[in-house]
Design a protein around this motif. Sequence first.
Motif, mmCIF file in Angstrom:
data_model
loop_
_atom_site.group_PDB
_atom_site.id
_atom_site.type_symbol
_atom_site.label_atom_id
_atom_site.label_comp_id
_atom_site.label_asym_id
_atom_site.label_seq_id
_atom_site.Cartn_x
_atom_site.Cartn_y
_atom_site.Cartn_z
ATOM 1 N N GLU A 181 0.815 -1.209 0.000
ATOM 2 C CA GLU A 181 0.000 0.000 0.000
ATOM 3 C C GLU A 181 0.852 1.263 0.000
ATOM 4 N N ILE A 182 2.144 1.101 -0.127
ATOM 5 C CA ILE A 182 3.032 2.254 -0.017
ATOM 6 C C ILE A 182 2.683 3.305 -1.070
ATOM 7 N N GLY A 183 2.627 4.568 -0.624
ATOM 8 C CA GLY A 183 2.270 5.667 -1.521
ATOM 9 C C GLY A 183 2.687 6.981 -0.904
ATOM 10 N N GLY A 184 2.257 8.064 -1.511
ATOM 11 C CA GLY A 184 2.673 9.377 -1.039
ATOM 12 C C GLY A 184 2.019 9.785 0.264
ATOM 13 N N ALA A 185 0.727 9.469 0.420
ATOM 14 C CA ALA A 185 0.008 9.919 1.607
ATOM 15 C C ALA A 185 -1.269 9.112 1.757
ATOM 16 N N VAL A 186 -1.775 9.084 2.990
ATOM 17 C CA VAL A 186 -3.099 8.542 3.290
ATOM 18 C C VAL A 186 -3.921 9.712 3.798
ATOM 19 N N GLY A 187 -4.807 10.230 2.949
ATOM 20 C CA GLY A 187 -5.505 11.455 3.304
ATOM 21 C C GLY A 187 -4.499 12.592 3.410
ATOM 22 N N ASN A 188 -4.447 13.211 4.578
ATOM 23 C CA ASN A 188 -3.489 14.290 4.829
ATOM 24 C C ASN A 188 -2.233 13.816 5.546
ATOM 25 N N VAL A 189 -2.102 12.524 5.730
ATOM 26 C CA VAL A 189 -0.967 11.981 6.488
ATOM 27 C C VAL A 189 0.100 11.460 5.527
ATOM 28 N N PRO A 190 1.308 11.988 5.588
ATOM 29 C CA PRO A 190 2.367 11.482 4.702
ATOM 30 C C PRO A 190 2.806 10.078 5.110
ATOM 31 N N VAL A 191 2.978 9.217 4.129
ATOM 32 C CA VAL A 191 3.490 7.864 4.378
ATOM 33 C C VAL A 191 5.011 7.930 4.342
ATOM 34 N N VAL A 192 5.655 7.529 5.447
ATOM 35 C CA VAL A 192 7.103 7.702 5.584
ATOM 36 C C VAL A 192 7.855 6.382 5.615
ATOM 37 N N GLY A 193 7.157 5.275 5.350
ATOM 38 C CA GLY A 193 7.828 3.986 5.347
ATOM 39 C C GLY A 193 6.823 2.865 5.387
ATOM 40 N N THR A 194 7.326 1.646 5.558
ATOM 41 C CA THR A 194 6.466 0.468 5.658
ATOM 42 C C THR A 194 6.434 -0.003 7.100
ATOM 43 N N ILE A 195 5.451 -0.836 7.404
ATOM 44 C CA ILE A 195 5.325 -1.313 8.790
ATOM 45 C C ILE A 195 6.495 -2.202 9.187
ATOM 46 N N ASP A 196 7.242 -2.714 8.215
ATOM 47 C CA ASP A 196 8.393 -3.552 8.551
ATOM 48 C C ASP A 196 9.531 -2.738 9.156
ATOM 49 N N ASP A 197 9.601 -1.438 8.834
ATOM 50 C CA ASP A 197 10.664 -0.595 9.417
ATOM 51 C C ASP A 197 10.041 0.525 10.259
#
Length: 493
Positions: A204-220
Amino acid sequence: MQSRGDLVTAVIGHAARTRVLTAPTSRVLRFLPAGLLALDAVIAAVTTGAAAFLDHGMPAFDPNAGAESASHLWGPTLLVGWVLVIALGGGYRKQVLGGGADEYKRVLNATLAYSGIVAFVLFMTQADVSRSFFALFFAFGLPALLLARWGARNVLHRARQAGRLGVPVLIAGDSRHVDQIHDILDQARWLGYRVVGAVTPADEIGGAVGNVPVVGTIDDVTDAALRTDAEVILFAGGSSTSAQDLQEKVWDAEERGIGVVVAQSATGITTGRATYRPVGGLPLMHLGAPAWAQATRIGKRTFDVVGASALLLFFSPLFLFVALRIKIHDGGPVYFSQNRVGRQGVPFRCAKFRTMVPNAEELLAALHLATGYDGGLFKMDDDPRITKPGRWLRRYSLDELPQLWNVVRGDMSLVGPRPPLPNEVARYDAAARRRLHVRPGMTGLWQVSGRSDLSWDHSIRLDLYYVDNWSMLQDLHILWRTLGVVFSARGAY
């Protein structure tokens, strides 16, 4: 680890516009427990001195007390002991400060326990302390402590709503849960959780979820928290593949000095019902009776009947004034009654003062079509059917007062979920039907959390939280907060 109850208190906040907070955190938060301890000590000292002054039965802080009498030591001893018992009862734990009723409950329970301890010690030692001093000490002290906590909490909430004293939080979970948790935290800015980013599954990695920036994956997740300077990781649904996986992530975060919050959606269990018993090194979770079972017993019902009867008597002059105002306006009926669904799905007639034109129901279909209504509770901020007297009745919730009679009859409670319409109940899923385990209320978490400003899903979530986490103290807290909401007319239309 912080419990789910501590997180879900976030849904009890004031509604706010969706945004990601960016103000820096404050070191003041580190000294919050110590500051409250000092405040409680001052309150206890003033209470001790005041009780001794009014009673004259004990030289509480008398420097002239002779060595032959040890009674002058009781004042400082009571003061230190009181604060110590509150501390032992968890009254200064960071997890309970600033949100929900748990903070007040801990102070209350610690004070009641301490009064029993002091009474027992005084009886066994036959100390020269008058009963009136003992009564004054706790009669003044407990309300003063609770009032001081309320004042400190309001100062903290105002600072957080202004963007100060926030705690940077990283949300871990799938996109749906990240968006849901962010929405809850953002509507409860007073809680102080400042979302700085999210980590999602790799697919699901992408630029943002709504207004929340995605900064990595749950593995890290831990590395992402360090990169964003997050002080807390909030694990939501989809943040782990198994209990062992979640536990390992929590261990890793704790070893790096990062706080952890686990949302209920990550486990599916309401932890307020859970007790843990280790068996062969395996902590087994035992679930107690659900809170809604307690909410249907005689104590709450007695409180409802006595409270509603007293309010009916108190508001009787207002009833007469409102009835005359409605009748004079258009000559139509004073009351409007509607079928609602009560406990265990039993229907009842819910009474209100009429706030709309007499043919309001006939106009409803046209409004549904004009507004694109697609289900749930229908509300308009400028409904053309509302009459002139109806606007101020709704603004201050005076139209709800006839429901006091429904409370006396047993159809409703003073506090509970919002009474639903039959067509709403027909669309309930299995989770939403849990709302029907308790009597609907004149007020509830939905009333003190935004009223008509809330979305349908948010209202349901609040009601389910109430059902699963009911307590008499929470009911009193909601009633107190209702006064402020009604007078400020927030979310009323």
